[in-house]
Design a protein around this motif. Structure first.
Motif, mmCIF file in Angstrom:
data_model
loop_
_atom_site.group_PDB
_atom_site.id
_atom_site.type_symbol
_atom_site.label_atom_id
_atom_site.label_comp_id
_atom_site.label_asym_id
_atom_site.label_seq_id
_atom_site.Cartn_x
_atom_site.Cartn_y
_atom_site.Cartn_z
ATOM 1 N N SER B 769 0.821 -1.216 0.000
ATOM 2 C CA SER B 769 0.000 0.000 0.000
ATOM 3 C C SER B 769 0.857 1.270 0.000
ATOM 4 O O SER B 769 0.495 2.273 -0.615
ATOM 5 C CB SER B 769 -0.966 -0.016 1.181
ATOM 6 N N ALA B 772 2.036 1.720 -3.479
ATOM 7 C CA ALA B 772 0.907 2.074 -4.331
ATOM 8 C C ALA B 772 0.573 3.549 -4.169
ATOM 9 O O ALA B 772 0.284 4.252 -5.146
ATOM 10 C CB ALA B 772 -0.289 1.200 -3.999
ATOM 11 N N THR B 778 -4.393 2.473 -7.122
ATOM 12 C CA THR B 778 -5.352 1.864 -6.213
ATOM 13 C C THR B 778 -5.730 0.490 -6.768
ATOM 14 O O THR B 778 -5.487 0.199 -7.932
ATOM 15 C CB THR B 778 -6.623 2.712 -6.065
ATOM 16 N N SER B 779 -6.339 -0.319 -5.911
ATOM 17 C CA SER B 779 -6.722 -1.672 -6.321
ATOM 18 C C SER B 779 -7.606 -1.621 -7.557
ATOM 19 O O SER B 779 -8.534 -0.824 -7.625
ATOM 20 C CB SER B 779 -7.479 -2.381 -5.203
ATOM 21 N N ALA B 796 -3.784 -4.204 -10.370
ATOM 22 C CA ALA B 796 -3.104 -4.054 -9.085
ATOM 23 C C ALA B 796 -4.024 -4.514 -7.965
ATOM 24 O O ALA B 796 -5.227 -4.292 -8.010
ATOM 25 C CB ALA B 796 -2.719 -2.605 -8.876
ATOM 26 N N VAL B 798 -3.893 -3.888 -4.027
ATOM 27 C CA VAL B 798 -3.135 -3.176 -3.001
ATOM 28 C C VAL B 798 -3.367 -3.796 -1.628
ATOM 29 O O VAL B 798 -2.601 -3.609 -0.698
ATOM 30 C CB VAL B 798 -3.520 -1.675 -3.031
#
Lengths: 166, 830
Positions: B769, B772, B778-779, B796, B798
């Protein structure tokens, strides 16, 4: 942080403190969720699962087993009328029938304004005070339709006052 | 094991000696041949006494209040004080002097009534039910139930008949008899409590509200232990009737566990009237997989009959592959090999059987080459397995209090799920499970201690355990039994070699070698990774070929380009490549001069050596695809063309030769490998056991034979030097890339299993995180990861457990291959 944790941080904390582990607090927390959402909604299940560190499936299972958790959306006031034999002898059956008719709902149904849900239940342990009903788990005893109408208006007024304030 | 204390119990007037503390249902079954009917009880799970089917009369001898002597009646028989009500046998453990009656009217009545009660709301759709024919409820109703119903059809409770619990399992709510076996399996055995009951009484149903639903890697096992047809798999649902199928013993072709399975075959319209796999079922082997298999094994079999299979030999002409006859293909290959003057390399994948490895080796050795490469080149240290591998007689199912399992650099659930299942249970029995990895893995949930080390430094961590983890060092030292299980996650080949050496040293230093339940294990990829070592193949040889490519390269059952994109560079330098392949892959598409079609494990006989060095047989089950042949047979025929002697007629003959030539396989002919002995719990084979343990099948194909280690044979084993490898360091703006393994992936074989498709993850990478945040990721964002000259685009994640400064990139999820070993690279948002 989910909705429940944000809104009821203090209550959740005191509830958790009563039990040796988080999992044990699940039932008490489900009541908080029911209060917040009006019923044990999927969001409520998710919130409680997160607080107790449990799988949501297990939380749902508990909510499903006990009848005092509602798994359907309910009105703001959940009216449960006992119609068991002793109450029925004192006119609870008619009272239950009249109440439904007055509010224009079927058994288990919710009034159009989303305010009241009427349901008949088994013994509320107050046969001597029949006809009676439980509204959001508080007992109202020795009722008849006249008294009931007053109560209904009162509750409606309370809600309207709150709505107007905000 | 210490002698078990015996107690005497009397069942139906006859006395039996049974081990103290055994469950009454098991004891009656195992020692008195008395099959007490059950629904909810299962020998692998804790009893709950819910279904009431096992009610028996129980009593204790009456004693004189003054003398405490046992009272006898006039005839001299012991006077028994029977309990006034029936007791559930499953919740009783045997104790000395226990009296049981199972044949009285009272018991017969109880059984009859329980069945009548269950049938009040059970749909009578047996004619279309998948379980019909191997159903506990059917069998027990026939044996103990009422012949007629007193219920009217309209009184039945109707519930939903098609409720998908996940992508693989479908629930029929009205067939469920509420035994909770599936719920308890998920909770007790898997440790993933995603199933539960909802509501009560007649509306009680199994639910899952988890996200994703019922998707554990073991979900298929619930359909085996379900006593009725309530749980069915999407793969077998309405596929066939149980009595139409023939069970053929086989072995899990995917991982080092070597789970024993049964291929249930039927002559099928959809397969040209030939024998086709209708379902894959577990076959009992208490040393290997007990009665469980992973969903990958159960649902991954479709590749054996896929349209994509190569069905005839192919020869490249003007850049195109054309079908040719076997004679032409083999003549061409023989010609190429002869002309190579011994400059030949051989690389074989870890899915090839022992017979294949041996036969191919004969060809190459016969031409004067010793270059035998194992693929993939992730795991090594076979010689250490041969020295201090887990001792003969090891059974993960017997580990318990005082024992330690140390797992290093492995995401065990994704690599060898059956080991994860059994080690989780060892943990529940009291064994300490120590998990060390650079990142969080699922096994952390079942660990007593977890440790993190810097990415790539697994060997550094283990070699210096006293300093890096004093707590773990202490546990290891005082362990009654110690198993060290290594993976190769986040390691280079040298890194894994060092880790294996460090593990071997630790085992030797603490004296945990040469004994059952002690020693070294590794998550070798494929079904025969350990067999490769014993037959002379090493990953180091494959690496050496990259440095000095041979003139002719034989590649057998190894999808090299999908595993490691960097091999293309040196494959280009090889003059001629011959491919032995089941499915088209990068080698057949671009490089191979000749492609020889080989058969899958289902079409032929053979043996695999599993991670615990157990050599196990699999049998011919499916009809062959096109003109494909077993790999060993192709090699034999090639040998014949090259004047190396006549081709063998059967895999058994090849095994005989292996047994005569390779000391490790001494005495292992097919007869020895197919020996079975009675196992407990007593599973499968007859209708009287479907209700007891489910539809896992009896082992008739053999329990296999374990190759003894040097330590087992009493030879002295010495600790060696750990050559700590250099660890890739990320420079400024760079990330360490940790390739990881996913059980469900898009490898050539597995991606042909259509039923599992929805469960294969969208390509993703775990990013820390903090990293990131720096990159503004972000996810769910698409990121590009570039390393070793290639790049992939993935989503991704995270929220995962990637350590700071590194990216965990699962292999075999993307179409473009990702690096095979730890490396450094760039990450950017797309």
């Amino acid at each position: 942080m989910n909705t429940l944790q944000e809104k009821y941080a203090d209550r959740i904390e005191t509830t958790l403190a009563k039990y040796p582990d988080k999992r044990s607090a699940v039932m008490a927390l489900l009541y908080i969720a029911q209060e917040e959402y009006g019923w044990v909604s999927p969001e409520g299940i998710q919130d409680v699962a997160e607080v107790c560190d449990m799988d949501p499936t297990q939380v749902k299972s508990i909510a499903g087993f006990y009848t005092m958790y509602s798994e359907r959306p309910k009105g703001r006031f959940w009216l449960q009328v006992c119609t068991d034999l002793p109450c029925a002898l004192k006119g609870a059956e008619k009272f239950h029938h009249d109440l439904k008719e007055y509010l224009g709902v079927d058994e288990g149904g919710t009034s159009e304004d989303g305010m009241f849900t009427v349901e008949h239940v088994m013994c509320l342990a107050a046969c001597d005070k029949a006809p009676l009903l439980q509204c959001n788990f508080h007992n109202y005893e020795h009722l008849d339709m006249e008294k009931m109408k007053v109560l209904l208006d009162q509750w409606r007024a309370e809600v309207n006052a709150q709505v107007n304030k905000s | 094991m210490a002698e078990q204390k015996l107690v005497t119990i009397t069942i139906d007037g006859k006395a039996y000696q049974v081990p103290a503390g055994e469950n009454l249902v098991d004891a009656a079954r195992n020692h008195a041949d008395n099959q007490i009917p059950v629904f909810c009880y299962h020998p692998k799970m804790a009893p709950v006494g819910m279904c009431r089917m096992c009610l028996v009369e129980m009593g204790t001898p009456e004693r004189d209040p003054n003398t405490r002597e046992i009272v006898h009646d006039e005839d001299g028989n012991v006077k028994v004080r029977w309990m006034p009500k029936l007791q559930t046998a499953c919740t009783q453990t045997v104790s000395d002097g226990m009296y049981i009656r199972t044949t009285t009217d009272q018991v017969a009545d109880a059984r009859n009534n329980v069945l009548e009660f269950l049938l009040t709301s059970h749909p009578l759709d047996c004619p279309v039910c998948d379980k019909g024919g191997e159903c506990a409820l059917q069998d027990l109703t026939m044996a103990h139930g009422p012949g007629k119903t007193r219920m009217v059809f309209s009184e039945k409770m109707h519930l939903d008949k098609i409720v998908p619990l996940g992508d693989l399992i479908v629930l029929d709510e009205e067939r469920c008899i509420q035994c909770a076996r599936c719920i308890r399996f998920q909770d007790e055995i898997v440790g993933d409590d995603v199933l539960a009951f909802h509501e009560r009484g007649r509306t009680l149903r199994i639910i899952t509200k988890s996200d994703p639903g019922f998707d554990t890697y073991f979900s298929g096992n619930t359909t085996d232990i379900c006593p009725v047809g309530a749980l069915t798999t999407v793969d077998f649902r309405f596929g066939a009737r149980p009595w139409e199928m023939t069970s053929v013993p086989s072995i899990d072709p995917w991982d080092a566990a070597g789970s024993n399975i049964s291929l249930d075959m039927r002559l099928d319209r959809d397969f040209g009237g030939r024998a086709m796999i209708k379902r894959v079922m577990p076959r009992q082997n208490e040393w290997v997989n007990e009665i469980w298999i992973s969903d990958k094994v159960r649902f991954g079999h479709h590749f054996t009959r896929a349209e994509e299979r190569i069905c005839a030999p192919l020869l490249r002409n003007n850049g195109n592959l054309n079908e040719v006859s076997w004679t032409e293909a083999l003549d061409t290959v023989a010609g190429v090999l002869k002309a190579a003057n011994g400059d030949i390399g051989l690389i074989v994948g870890s899915g090839a059987s022992n017979e294949d490895l041996w036969a191919l080796r004969q060809v190459v050795n016969g031409l004067g080459s010793e270059r035998l490469g194992a693929w993939p080149v992730t795991h090594t240290g076979g010689e250490l397995i041969a020295q201090v591998g887990v001792g003969k007689g090891t059974n993960l199912g017997k580990l318990g209090k005082g024992d330690v399992v140390l797992i290093v650099a492995s995401d065990i659930e994704e690599e060898v799920p059956i080991w994860r299942l059994r080690i989780k249970q060892a943990h529940d029995r009291g064994a300490a499970v120590i998990v060390a990895n650079a990142r969080k893995t699922r096994m952390d949930d079942f660990a007593s201690h977890t440790f993190r080390y810097e990415a790539g430094k697994a060997a550094h961590w283990l070699a210096d355990l006293k300093k890096s983890a004093p707590e773990a060092a202490e546990a290891v030292k005082s362990a009654a039994n110690l198993i060290i299980l290594t993976g190769a996650e986040g390691l280079t080949l040298e890194g894994h070699a060092a880790l294996m050496q460090a593990a071997a040293n630790l085992l030797i230093e603490t004296g945990h070698v040469g004994k059952p339940n002690n020693g070294l294990l590794s998550t070798f990829p494929g079904a025969n990774g350990v067999g490769q070592y014993y037959l002379g193949y090493t990953p180091e040889q494959s690496v050496a070929m990259a440095a000095k490519p041979p003139k002719v390269l034989l590649v057998a059952q190894a999808d090299m380009l999908a595993d490691d994109p960097s091999v293309a560079a040196w494959l280009d330098k090889v003059e001629t490549i011959i491919s032995f392949s089941m499915l088209p892959d990068g080698i057949t598409a671009k490089f191979a001069k000749v492609v020889l079609p080989i058969q899958s494990f289902a079409e032929r006989d053979g043996t695999f050596t599993n991670g615990e060095r157990r050599v196990q047989r699999f049998y011919t089950a499916q009809g062959p695809m096109g003109w494909s042949l077993p790999l060993w047979q192709i090699a034999n025929r090639l040998g014949e063309k090259l004047g190396q002697g006549k081709a063998k007629l059967s895999a058994a003959a090849v095994m005989k030769e292996i047994a005569a030539s390779v000391p490790a396989f001494e005495g292992m002919d097919y007869r020895a490998l197919s020996k079975v002995e009675k196992q407990y719990p007593d599973v499968g084979g007859a209708s009287d056991s479907y209700y007891y343990s489910g539809t896992a099948c009896k082992n008739t194909g053999g329990l296999g034979v374990v190759i003894p280690t040097a330590a087992d044979k009493g030879e002295t084993v010495k600790a060696g030097e750990v050559k700590l490898p250099a660890v890739p360091k990320a420079g400024k703006g760079e990330f360490v890339i940790i390739p990881s393994t996913r059980l469900y992936n898009r490898e050539a074989q597995f991606k042909l299993s259509t039923v599992v498709h929805p469960r294969v993850m969208v390509p993703f990478a775990e990013i820390n995180s903090a990293d990131a945040a720096k990159l503004g990721i972000t996810s769910g964002d698409v990121v590009q990861i570039s390393a070793n000259g290639g790049s992939v685009r993935v989503r991704a994640n995270v929220n995962g457990g990637a350590p700071e400064g590194s990216v965990v990139l699962p292999r075999h999820l993307t179409d473009e291959p990702v690096p095979m070993a730890i490396t450094v690279g760039q990450v950017s948002k797309v």
